[in-house]
Design an enzyme around this catalytic site. Structure first.
Site, mmCIF file in Angstrom:
data_model
loop_
_atom_site.group_PDB
_atom_site.id
_atom_site.type_symbol
_atom_site.label_atom_id
_atom_site.label_comp_id
_atom_site.label_asym_id
_atom_site.label_seq_id
_atom_site.Cartn_x
_atom_site.Cartn_y
_atom_site.Cartn_z
ATOM 1 N N GLU A 147 0.819 -1.224 0.000
ATOM 2 C CA GLU A 147 0.000 0.000 0.000
ATOM 3 C C GLU A 147 0.851 1.273 0.000
ATOM 4 O O GLU A 147 0.303 2.369 0.049
ATOM 5 C CB GLU A 147 -0.912 0.104 1.240
ATOM 6 C CG GLU A 147 -1.835 -1.055 1.492
ATOM 7 C CD GLU A 147 -2.661 -0.864 2.781
ATOM 8 O OE1 GLU A 147 -2.533 0.184 3.438
ATOM 9 O OE2 GLU A 147 -3.439 -1.774 3.105
ATOM 10 N N GLY A 148 2.183 1.145 0.039
ATOM 11 C CA GLY A 148 3.054 2.300 0.262
ATOM 12 C C GLY A 148 3.285 2.568 1.728
ATOM 13 O O GLY A 148 3.872 3.602 2.095
#
Lengths: 357, 357
Positions: free
Chosen positions: A321-322
């Protein structure tokens, strides 16, 4: 692949005036601390001063783009979570409930979600960009994951995300991923481009048990063998045959950010595989990439070693997701503040190293 | 040592209702992420929920106390910086120019400076607490660093700092250090209390060259030999004979915070030596201590291993002042936000692990 897009992703990065790096190094040596005692925080500030061509490096406007897509290879039983979770989590991003949302809020960062090819189309929502390359990729254990046309759509999605970030005057780009099955795609890329074995590169993903990991490694080996002849040492062709829409978009975003003079903070297992493709396609971008962390996902530490990267953090994170990048960005911002706001020895009237009393 | 103060530092810590830890673990398993995928950030949130006895662990009010003092052992030529830098840096803290100031601003933390015995008294200034145990310690390579009376003053300074933090409703205590010569004192403590050799425990400090480090290791060996018979396995006596005023104050602050139900985030080489003394004197405090980072100072990694600690960060920092802890606190705050603000699977209507499609 059309000549136009190949030219675009192999184009060069902006040249930089070395004076910013030199003056940043000089400033670090003058700040009221023993030389080097802020360790990697010093390196980060100096690199950002160089990349941003600024005497006051800063991370006031961080742009986060999370790319979501599904993977045909999920039908091989390579994930602990069912495939509909990709779309459900994309909705969770849009509703503000995921880890990356919380971290984006901590950073005051912008966050957008790009549907590059989730299985079922998402309902329209603020913050959602729709740029679909298909209803998930094909199963790379049986055929090429995407067509040339699909790859082009996915690459375009990455370019466009960076264009939006630049329009919003971003000073750092973070790309995130969501896609059930995507650790299998990334593992295959590490095998293909770094020479890792399928066992070395295959881990638990969202939570496979030992039996599941062994089955996944077999699938990765099969994927690798199936496409080896076709792909050879062509990173872009590997990306098309074994990657994912979100991995391709992250790859082109990484390249285009660097080409546009925008520093990139790379997340973990998936993003590093994208960055690896990007570096193989366009080695000129390497200065612009920061690697945020060592993921707990099996194979990432080895892959990072092969890529000569250490990462800032090693917190046993493995979410994607970062999220690892967004966590590391907190430290990079602190590094900028230290560089900009600390007093020098002269300003503070503090004696320097080896000064006589 | 007076019976009163010995009783005070060996007193127990508050008992905790296990329900907060259990419910925090349960909540982590319900958040929209694969179980365990936030790694150490999950552990931090659960530990803080337990220690704070709260369903919403938070770090809104971080209290930073930097203790400054001089060291008689500096006359042995064990530092790259002249001794007057201790007082000059204390002034720099008071004027807002040091690394710890910048990081405190990033955190919105309170910051105070305690003069526990800088060589020359500092001019009065807002944020300065004066609680001097002497004009620096005696040279521990020749005699005990402090008298019983001086140790008591230094310990009291640590107690009092924690009392102020509690009065300001702090939810995390960070102690920092400033004292030219204090890595020598800390090295001697690692030798005495962990069995490290003088070579293992002696590093560059503020920037010694190889010859300087070798000389320092000889001094550390001499200090250890001189006091070994007197101190035996008495950690408090080692603290008095080879420690420093700021190290003693950090030790008592660590103990008193734990006794008061206030979590402590331990900084690097110096603070860990203080924490080591604190743990030897009062093992009951261990739950309350978070270790922030592995310092680049020679011996810290080995000492942390011996103490069964890993630290959150490994950024090659070696500055002291509480700077490593303040940097790690940024991540601990993110850990709390993730715990409190992420959606659960039920809230987000996301399928869980191994759910059938």
């Amino acid at each position: 692949m059309e000549k136009q897009i190949v030219e675009r992703i192999t184009g060069s990065c902006p040249s930089r005036n070395p004076v910013f790096r030199e003056q940043a190094l000089e400033r670090q040596s003058q700040l009221t601390k023993p030389p080097g005692s802020l360790g990697k925080l010093e390196d980060i500030a100096v690199r950002l001063a160089d990349l941003q061509q600024s005497h006051q490096p800063g991370l006031d406007n961080i742009a986060i783009s999370v790319f979501a897509a599904d993977h045909g290879v999920a039908e091989e039983g390579v994930s602990a979570f069912p495939q509909e979770v990709t779309g459900q989590m994309a909705l969770n991003f849009l509703n503000g409930g995921a880890a990356i949302n919380v971290l984006a809020t901590q950073l005051g960062a912008s966050l957008e979600v790009i549907d590059v090819g989730v299985l079922n189309e998402l309902p329209d929502a603020p913050g959602l960009i729709v740029q679909r390359a298909g209803k998930g990729t094909a199963n790379s254990a049986r055929e090429a994951a995407m067509t040339q046309q699909q790859l082009q759509v996915a690459l375009q999605a990455g370019f466009d995300a960076v264009e939006r970030a630049i329009a919003h005057k971003a000073d750092l780009f973070i790309g995130g991923d969501m896609g059930i099955g995507n650790t299998t795609a990334a593992s295959a890329l590490y095998c293909a481009l770094l020479g890792l074995s399928a066992e070395q590169a295959s881990g638990a993903g969202t939570g496979l048990d030992q039996q599941g990991i062994a089955r996944k490694a077999e699938v990765v080996e099969r994927i690798y063998s199936l496409h080896q002849h076709q792909c050879g040492d062509d990173a872009l062709e590997w990306l098309r045959c074994v990657g994912g829409f979100e991995i391709a978009a992250l790859c082109s975003a990484t390249i285009h950010a660097a080409q546009s003079g925008l520093a990139v903070l790379v997340d973990g297992f998936i993003s590093s595989a994208s960055a690896l493709c990007a570096l193989k396609i366009n080695p000129d971008i390497s200065d612009w990439l920061f690697f945020s962390h060592i993921s707990a996902e099996q194979g990432h530490r080895k892959a990072m070693q092969e890529m000569n990267q250490t990462g800032l953090l090693d917190l046993q994170m493995r979410l994607g997701e970062g999220s690892g990048a967004a966590t590391a960005a907190l430290l990079m911002r602190a590094a900028c503040a230290l560089h900009n706001d600390m007093a020098t020895f002269a300003e503070a009237a503090v004696a320097g190293k080896d000064d006589k009393a």
